[in-house]
Design a protein around this motif. Structure first.
Motif, PDB file in Angstrom:
ATOM      1  N   ALA A 142       1.277  -1.108   0.566  1.00 40.09           N
ATOM      2  CA  ALA A 142      -0.169  -0.115   0.042  1.00 40.09           C
ATOM      3  C   ALA A 142       0.458   1.044   0.044  1.00 40.09           C
ATOM      4  CB  ALA A 142      -0.972   0.170   0.945  1.00 40.09           C
ATOM      5  N   ALA A 143       1.577   1.125   0.352  1.00 41.52           N
ATOM      6  CA  ALA A 143       2.605   2.497   0.318  1.00 41.52           C
ATOM      7  C   ALA A 143       3.595   2.837  -0.810  1.00 41.52           C
ATOM      8  CB  ALA A 143       4.500   1.879   1.843  1.00 41.52           C
ATOM      9  N   THR A 146       1.025   4.042  -3.261  1.00 46.39           N
ATOM     10  CA  THR A 146       0.531   5.560  -2.311  1.00 46.39           C
ATOM     11  C   THR A 146       1.916   6.319  -2.543  1.00 46.39           C
ATOM     12  OG1 THR A 146      -0.754   4.843  -0.446  1.00 46.39           O
ATOM     13  CG2 THR A 146      -0.339   7.205  -1.238  1.00 46.39           C
ATOM     14  N   TYR A 149       1.391   7.414  -6.531  1.00 46.87           N
ATOM     15  CA  TYR A 149       0.736   8.413  -6.895  1.00 46.87           C
ATOM     16  C   TYR A 149       1.290   9.909  -6.445  1.00 46.87           C
ATOM     17  CZ  TYR A 149      -3.354  11.127  -5.381  1.00 46.87           C
ATOM     18  OH  TYR A 149      -4.408  12.390  -6.237  1.00 46.87           O
ATOM     19  N   ILE A 150       1.886   9.498  -4.868  1.00 46.43           N
ATOM     20  CA  ILE A 150       1.859  11.337  -4.561  1.00 46.43           C
ATOM     21  C   ILE A 150       3.297  12.204  -5.651  1.00 46.43           C
ATOM     22  CG2 ILE A 150       3.218  12.355  -2.896  1.00 46.43           C
ATOM     23  CD1 ILE A 150       1.646  10.119  -1.059  1.00 46.43           C
ATOM     24  N   THR A 164       3.869  10.701   2.480  1.00 45.19           N
ATOM     25  CA  THR A 164       3.422   9.132   2.127  1.00 45.19           C
ATOM     26  C   THR A 164       2.964   8.508   3.036  1.00 45.19           C
ATOM     27  OG1 THR A 164       4.476   8.895  -0.217  1.00 45.19           O
ATOM     28  CG2 THR A 164       3.525   6.589   0.941  1.00 45.19           C
ATOM     29  N   LEU A 168      -0.156   7.301   4.588  1.00 47.33           N
ATOM     30  CA  LEU A 168      -0.909   6.597   4.527  1.00 47.33           C
ATOM     31  C   LEU A 168      -1.582   5.817   5.960  1.00 47.33           C
ATOM     32  CD1 LEU A 168      -1.825   4.147   2.896  1.00 47.33           C
ATOM     33  CD2 LEU A 168       0.709   3.096   2.808  1.00 47.33           C
ATOM     34  N   CYS A 171      -4.956   7.876   7.154  1.00 43.37           N
ATOM     35  CA  CYS A 171      -5.841   7.478   6.485  1.00 43.37           C
ATOM     36  C   CYS A 171      -6.467   5.921   7.139  1.00 43.37           C
ATOM     37  CB  CYS A 171      -5.948   7.815   4.828  1.00 43.37           C
ATOM     38  SG  CYS A 171      -5.571   8.870   5.072  1.00 43.37           S
ATOM     39  N   THR A 495      -2.006  16.173  -1.287  1.00 45.02           N
ATOM     40  CA  THR A 495      -3.223  15.711  -2.215  1.00 45.02           C
ATOM     41  C   THR A 495      -3.999  15.559  -2.266  1.00 45.02           C
ATOM     42  OG1 THR A 495      -3.062  13.442  -1.204  1.00 45.02           O
ATOM     43  CG2 THR A 495      -1.167  13.553  -2.891  1.00 45.02           C
ATOM     44  N   GLY A 498      -6.258  13.309  -0.180  1.00 44.28           N
ATOM     45  CA  GLY A 498      -5.776  12.180   0.991  1.00 44.28           C
ATOM     46  C   GLY A 498      -6.704  14.177   1.605  1.00 44.28           C
TER      47      GLY A 498
END
Length: 693
Positions: A142-143, A146, A149-150, A164, A168, A171, A495, A498
């Motif tokens: 998952a990291a 993400t 994307y960032i 990141t 993460l 959230c 972002t 977020g």
């Protein structure tokens, strides 16, 4: 000039913050002493748990200080407790990153390390890393997603990597925190309202008695089976068992004698079958050690719950019985009892007034007050995405709205701490009612090390998202100037995804709130067949035995208090059961439960015959907490299919059918059961097995 400098000096605030940290540390130590045996618990468990509990408590203190410290150039008199910006930044860095490391790395590894069952530290560490590999792999995947994307959206630099990691973690923890808090905001006031009724409280205690008694029997039976395996294993003097002779003898020394443990009638009349493998390996012994440790703590947990339930049932029954005499007698305390139990401040009449009248109305008042507080939190969560000016919490905290920078004073800081504390309490209280794997529970002076680490990890995990979520209840021009927002909020809002998640997701708190208010969990459980049976209005089963009703729980409690329980009596010195049983000269005599003869549906002997104790098992049973929803559902479906009978119309489907002559039939009617061989359909005979075309 000197007076202004003295007025703006943070020395007084720093002293107050230091004293508060010392009080928090003392409270954490007392909490550890209450749940853990500190002398026998290793330091690699107590030190991380201390920081995992102390740092979140300091965050609850740090958020109000940060809110009042954003007016840096104004007179300190309107800001309450405040600290310099640099000191706040260092405090946030220490608190956040230590909490982050404890939550995601240190506590999970140490928890599996203590629960591995191996003797060698290297083997323990390898087992712990292997057990956490899947969990860490999911987090790492998952990291990575993400981070890509960032990096694509905002470029590759240090802030992107930090954003990141922090966004993460925030959230994921916010999802868990919102769900648990929404459930707890309803559960806390509801429990106060329910306990305000003395008779209703006794009825619920009697219902819970059946469940706890059954779980206690299962826990004792599981431990008996495992210790029987150890006893059988200790008899082996040759083969592969000789390589682990010291380990086996250590396990045998830790087992208790059967005479020192309560045994039900079924267990006294049965001998469990012991299955020990022929080849003894290190992995088998580690698994046996791990299951033994869990079984001992599970037994201690349910014994403690049973003692607490008996004591509570005795006290509630005494309150009900005092309605006629207007007096509550508690007798003389034991010399070995704690100091608080030996001190009596009330007379029998004032004790009656306090317990029968004052406490129920106090619970109603607190229930109404906390219901209003829960409504304010839910309202603020929903309306902050529409207009922050509608937030009720902001109105209770901001007491200087006309000031440009010093909006929050000391009173607002105290109220803010209470709000954050209640939000965290609502989330953490939900963990006590959620059935978690491995049967984790907090037991007085006997909590399993792995369970203590797990609960400490949840406290550390939920504190940061709830604290930042609380900041968003206020106006943006207030919390945007805090050091906490500069440290964490900017990275979360880096972002658009977020920012929208942090702004809109808290609205989903309505889902667990509505589910708890309308008892959606119970309705779903009843529809799927997992709900409990309530026979209060059931006329067919007046006694209620075998259904887990309050009548059966009433008789279980009565037999235990009168000394006729099938469990027998434990040795007080070996098990440290703190129940003040009746007719004991060393304890304060507690009143026994009085049940009217007309309401007794059957005698205790009939109840014990109707509801048998746990059956002996051939091998170590699986703990009930380890069975998830899908396994339980599969077991129910399998049991239904195994017990299903073939319908009569299907059983007689072949009767009356005539076989044609070209297939070798005589034309007479034959039942289908006579031609069981498949070759008869082709004209063959079942005797010679040939096929005739």
């Amino acid at each position: 000039m000197m007076e202004i400098t003295a007025a703006s000096s943070p020395i007084g605030s720093e002293i107050f913050a230091l004293i508060s940290l010392l009080v928090i540390s003392l409270g954490v130590l007392l909490l550890l002493r209450y749940y853990l045996p500190l002398r026998s618990t290793p330091a690699y468990l107590t030190v991380p748990i201390f920081f995992a509990l102390g740092l979140p408590a300091s965050i609850i203190l740090l958020v109000p200080i940060d809110l009042a410290s954003n007016a840096r150039n104004q007179d300190a008199g309107s800001r309450g407790i405040w600290l310099p910006e640099r000191l706040l930044l260092v405090s946030w860095r220490i608190s956040y990153w230590l909490t982050f490391g404890l939550t995601w790395f240190i506590l999970p590894i140490l928890a599996e390390f203590s629960d591995s069952g191996y003797r060698d530290p290297k083997a323990k560490l390898i087992y712990s890393l292997r057990a956490n590999a899947q969990y860490q792999a999911i987090v790492f995947a998952a990291a990575i997603a993400t981070m890509i994307y960032i990096f694509v959206s905002y470029g590759v630099h240090t802030e992107s990597f930090k954003a990141t990691v922090m966004a993460l973690a925030y959230c994921w923890c916010l999802v868990l925190a919102i769900y648990l808090m929404g459930h707890g905001l309803v559960m806390i006031p509801r429990s106060l309202f329910r306990n305000a009724s003395i008779s209703g409280r006794l009825r619920r205690i009697q219902v819970d008695a059946v469940k706890i008694h059954d779980k206690m029997e299962e826990a004792i039976q599981t431990l008996d089976d495992l210790e029987a395996q150890v006893a059988e294993l200790a008899k082996r003097k040759t083969g592969s068992a000789t390589q682990f002779r010291d380990w086996i003898e250590e396990l045998a020394d830790e087992t208790h004698l059967p005479e020192s443990r309560p045994r039900t009638l079924t267990r006294r009349m049965s001998v469990p079958e012991v299955n020990v493998p022929h080849v003894i390996t290190e992995r088998y012994l580690a698994d046996l050690s791990r299951r033994l440790t869990r079984a001992r703590h599970s037994r201690a947990r349910y014994l403690d719950e049973w003692d607490h339930l008996l004591q509570e049932a005795t006290n509630v029954q005494a309150i009900l019985d005092s309605a006629a005499s207007k007096r509550i007698e508690i007798g003389q305390a034991s010399p070995n009892a704690p100091f608080m139990e030996r001190v009596t401040l009330f007379t029998p009449y004032t004790r009656y007034l306090y317990r029968y009248w004052f406490l129920p109305y106090l619970r109603i008042f607190l229930g109404c007050f906390l219901s209003l507080a829960s409504f304010c939190i839910v309202w603020s969560e929903v309306t902050k995405s529409i207009n922050p000016l509608f937030s009720i919490i902001a109105l209770t905290i901001v007491h200087h709205p006309t000031s440009e920078r010093g909006q929050i004073g000391f009173a607002g800081q105290v109220i803010a701490s209470c709000w954050i504390l209640y939000m965290c309490a609502a989330a953490l209280t939900s963990l006590t009612v959620v059935k978690v794997w491995r049967g984790r529970a907090l037991v007085r002076r006997n909590t399993h090390g792995e369970s203590a680490m797990w609960y400490a990890m949840q406290v550390a995990k939920l504190s940061v998202p709830l604290s930042f979520n609380f900041l968003t209840f206020l106006s943006q021009d207030i919390y945007i100037n805090t050091v906490f927002y500069d440290f964490l909020g900017k990275l979360i809002n880096l972002t658009d995804v977020g920012a929208w998640f942090d702004w809109l997701f808290p609205c989903f708190i309505l889902v667990p709130v509505c589910a708890a208010i309308f008892n959606l969990y119970g309705k779903v459980a009843n529809c799927t067949g997992f709900g409990g049976v309530i026979d209060d209005d059931e006329e067919e089963n007046e006694s209620g035995y075998g259904t887990g009703s309050w009548r059966e729980g009433r008789d279980l409690i009565e037999r235990e208090l009168q000394g006729h329980s099938s469990l027998g009596r434990l040795d007080q010195s070996s098990t440290d059961r703190r129940l003040h049983v009746p007719n004991n000269p060393n304890n304060r005599p507690a009143p026994t439960l009085s049940v009217p003869p007309a309401q007794r549906a059957s005698s205790p002997a009939q109840a014990s015959r109707t509801r048998p104790s746990a059956e002996p098992q051939s091998q170590a049973p699986k703990e009930p907490e380890d069975e998830n929803f899908f396994e339980a559902f599969g077991h129910r479906v399998k049991n239904t299919l195994d017990t299903m009978q073939t319908p009569k119309w299907l059983q007689n489907a072949g009767e009356g059918m005539k076989r044609p002559k070209w297939m070798g039939g005589s034309g007479d009617s034959e039942p289908s059961g006579s031609g069981g061989d498949f070759t008869k359909w082709f004209g063959g005979s079942s005797r010679d097995g040939r096929v005739r075309l």
